[in-house]
Design an enzyme around this catalytic site. Structure first.
Site, short mmCIF file in Angstrom:
data_model
loop_
_atom_site.label_atom_id
_atom_site.label_comp_id
_atom_site.label_asym_id
_atom_site.label_seq_id
_atom_site.Cartn_x
_atom_site.Cartn_y
_atom_site.Cartn_z
N SER A 214 0.84 -1.20 0.00
CA SER A 214 0.00 0.00 0.00
C SER A 214 0.88 1.25 0.00
O SER A 214 2.05 1.19 -0.39
CB SER A 214 -0.94 -0.02 1.21
OG SER A 214 -1.93 0.97 1.08
N ASN A 215 0.34 2.37 0.44
CA ASN A 215 1.10 3.62 0.44
C ASN A 215 0.72 4.44 1.68
O ASN A 215 -0.11 4.01 2.48
CB ASN A 215 0.82 4.40 -0.85
CG ASN A 215 -0.67 4.60 -1.05
OD1 ASN A 215 -1.32 5.27 -0.27
ND2 ASN A 215 -1.23 3.97 -2.08
N HIS A 216 1.29 5.63 1.80
CA HIS A 216 1.12 6.42 3.04
C HIS A 216 -0.16 7.25 3.09
O HIS A 216 -0.36 8.00 4.04
CB HIS A 216 2.30 7.38 3.20
CG HIS A 216 3.57 6.69 3.56
ND1 HIS A 216 3.69 5.83 4.62
CD2 HIS A 216 4.79 6.73 2.98
CE1 HIS A 216 4.92 5.38 4.70
NE2 HIS A 216 5.61 5.90 3.70
N SER A 217 -1.01 7.17 2.08
CA SER A 217 -2.17 8.07 2.08
C SER A 217 -3.06 7.85 3.30
O SER A 217 -3.41 6.72 3.64
CB SER A 217 -2.98 7.81 0.80
OG SER A 217 -4.18 8.52 0.89
N ALA B 259 -5.10 7.41 -3.39
CA ALA B 259 -3.75 7.04 -3.83
C ALA B 259 -3.82 5.57 -4.24
O ALA B 259 -3.96 4.69 -3.39
CB ALA B 259 -2.75 7.25 -2.71
#
Ligand code: CTP
Length: 409
Positions: free
Chosen positions: A211-214, A280
């Site tokens: 995943s990502n930091h959003s 994101a």
């Protein structure tokens, strides 16, 4: 249009009636005052057994009224009612609901309600099955037919220890209901805005994912700004954003993966006037996510094969060719270098009407913080650089752009 400006200088009459839940309404009065509203409180005699006028005066900085006829105004109820933009009764007991339904006028609150011509919002609170009683339900119907709005009651544990419907809606959500009441007159009333927020997750196995930091903060702020502007909002959120409260009035759809997000977005866009893609999105997913947890011993030579995910904005543009919806598509570009060039390229490639670019290398903007510094680039090449400001203010700027674009369409 934002949290602050929608309520700024609005005159709210806040009627407080005798339920134990009225201690929470001091907090509501404080929140409304902090948002810029002028809050005049009227307490019934029963309410004063739980809270004092002084408690309200202390947070609103204005006089709180009780049932005394005094020197303030010979016809106090006319004066209070005439200048109000909204009459909120919270908590509203079964007794006050009955009085309002039948036009009784035996205390300052109910007299003022008869004299006032502004919209009215009631937040009922009552225990022990009183809400479900046919008499209360009949009063509800009468009041609703007259255009009175209701916030709650909520379900849960009540003061008596019983469980059921009758709890006062929490003050933070009452603020949301009050905002919705004011939003009805705003320029996006009748428009459908779809907002995606947060990061998507791609499973590696049942416990691990890519995943990502959003955080979803910016997308959720956009959903709130669209609600404040009067729109009907569908908010599609990835798992990180799903932990955040839903803005009152938004329809919430929780998704996990990019493919889920694509399906939910395409479905919602069939009727949408505006899509704001603040999510994101993971560009790749695992080709073969493991059905069972991968054990440590298997990991030393583990390699995860990835396959490309679809570009959702591109699929939205394709669907638009067939359906004509959404009229406006807005994307985001979070970049660590060459912000302007990358954002302009994405604007064209994804057939966007507007792209909101931000530089994620800045410490005070983007991920992990409540502030953002963005540039807005529209499809005609116009570039607007906004200063560092709260994500709420960025959301307001994006929705202001939508309002202007909708007016010219
Ligand atoms: N987006 C999308 N579908 C994807 C990837 C991104 O709809 N598979 C949307 C995002 O929600 C955002 C915009 O496209 O509004 C730009 O996202 P970004 O991740 O910056 O762009 P990418 O196309 O992934 O380009 P790159 O990875 O090269 O930066």
């Amino acid at each position: 249009m934002t949290q602050i400006s929608l309520l700024k200088d609005k005159h709210i009459l806040l009627g407080v009636t005798g339920s134990i839940a009225c201690y929470k309404i001091v907090d509501l009065a404080s929140k409304l005052t902090q948002a810029g509203a002028k809050v005049d409180v009227i307490l019934t005699k029963a309410a004063q057994k739980f809270v004092t006028p002084l408690a309200f005066q202390s947070v609103t900085g204005r006089k709180a009224y009780v049932d005394l006829w005094n020197e303030d105004a010979h016809v106090l109820h006319i004066g209070l009612g005439e200048t109000a933009d909204l009459f909120v009764v919270a908590p509203c007991t079964a007794d006050t609901m009955a009085k309002l339904a039948h036009g009784r006028a035996d205390n300052l609150l109910t007299i003022t309600a008869l004299a006032a011509r502004c919209p009215m919002l009631l937040a009922p609170a009552m225990d022990g099955g009183m809400w479900d009683h046919p008499a209360t339900q009949a009063n509800l119907e009468t009041l609703q037919q007259r255009g009175v709005m209701f916030a709650g009651p909520a379900e849960g544990r009540m003061a008596s220890g019983l469980k059921g419907k009758g709890r006062l809606v929490e003050p933070i959500d009452l603020v949301g209901h009050i905002r919705l009441a004011f939003a009805k007159q705003q320029p996006l009333a009748g428009r459908h805005v779809v907002v995606t927020a947060g990061g998507t997750q791609e499973a590696i196995d049942p416990v691990r994912f890519i995943s990502n930091h959003s955080s979803g903060k910016q997308g959720i702020a956009i959903a709130q700004a669209a609600l404040d502007a009067g729109a009907c909002v569908t908010l599609i959120t990835g798992p990180t954003a799903a932990a955040r409260p839903t803005p009152v009035g938004a329809e919430r759809i929780n998704i996990t993966s990019t493919l889920d997000l694509q399906q939910a977005t395409l479905a919602a866009c069939k009727t949408a006037d505006v899509l704001v893609m603040a999510a994101a999105v993971a560009d790749y997913r695992t080709a073969n996510p493991a059905e069972q947890k991968i054990k440590r011993a298997q990991m030393s030579d583990l390699s995860v094969q990835l396959v490309e995910n679809p570009d959702i904005t591109v699929s939205v543009a394709e669907q638009k060719q067939a359906l004509g919806k959404p009229n406006i598509t807005i994307g985001f570009a979070a970049e660590s270098q060459n912000l302007l060039e990358n954002a302009q390229r994405k604007l064209a490639k994804k057939s966007l009407d507007l792209i909101v670019g931000n530089d994620i290398s800045a410490k005070d903007a983007g991920f992990f913080v409540d502030t953002n510094r963005v540039i807005l680039i529209d499809k005609d090449g116009k570039i607007e650089r906004l200063p560092l400001q709260s994500k709420v203010a960025v959301a307001e700027a994006v929705i202001d752009w939508v309002i202007e674009a909708s007016v010219t369409q």
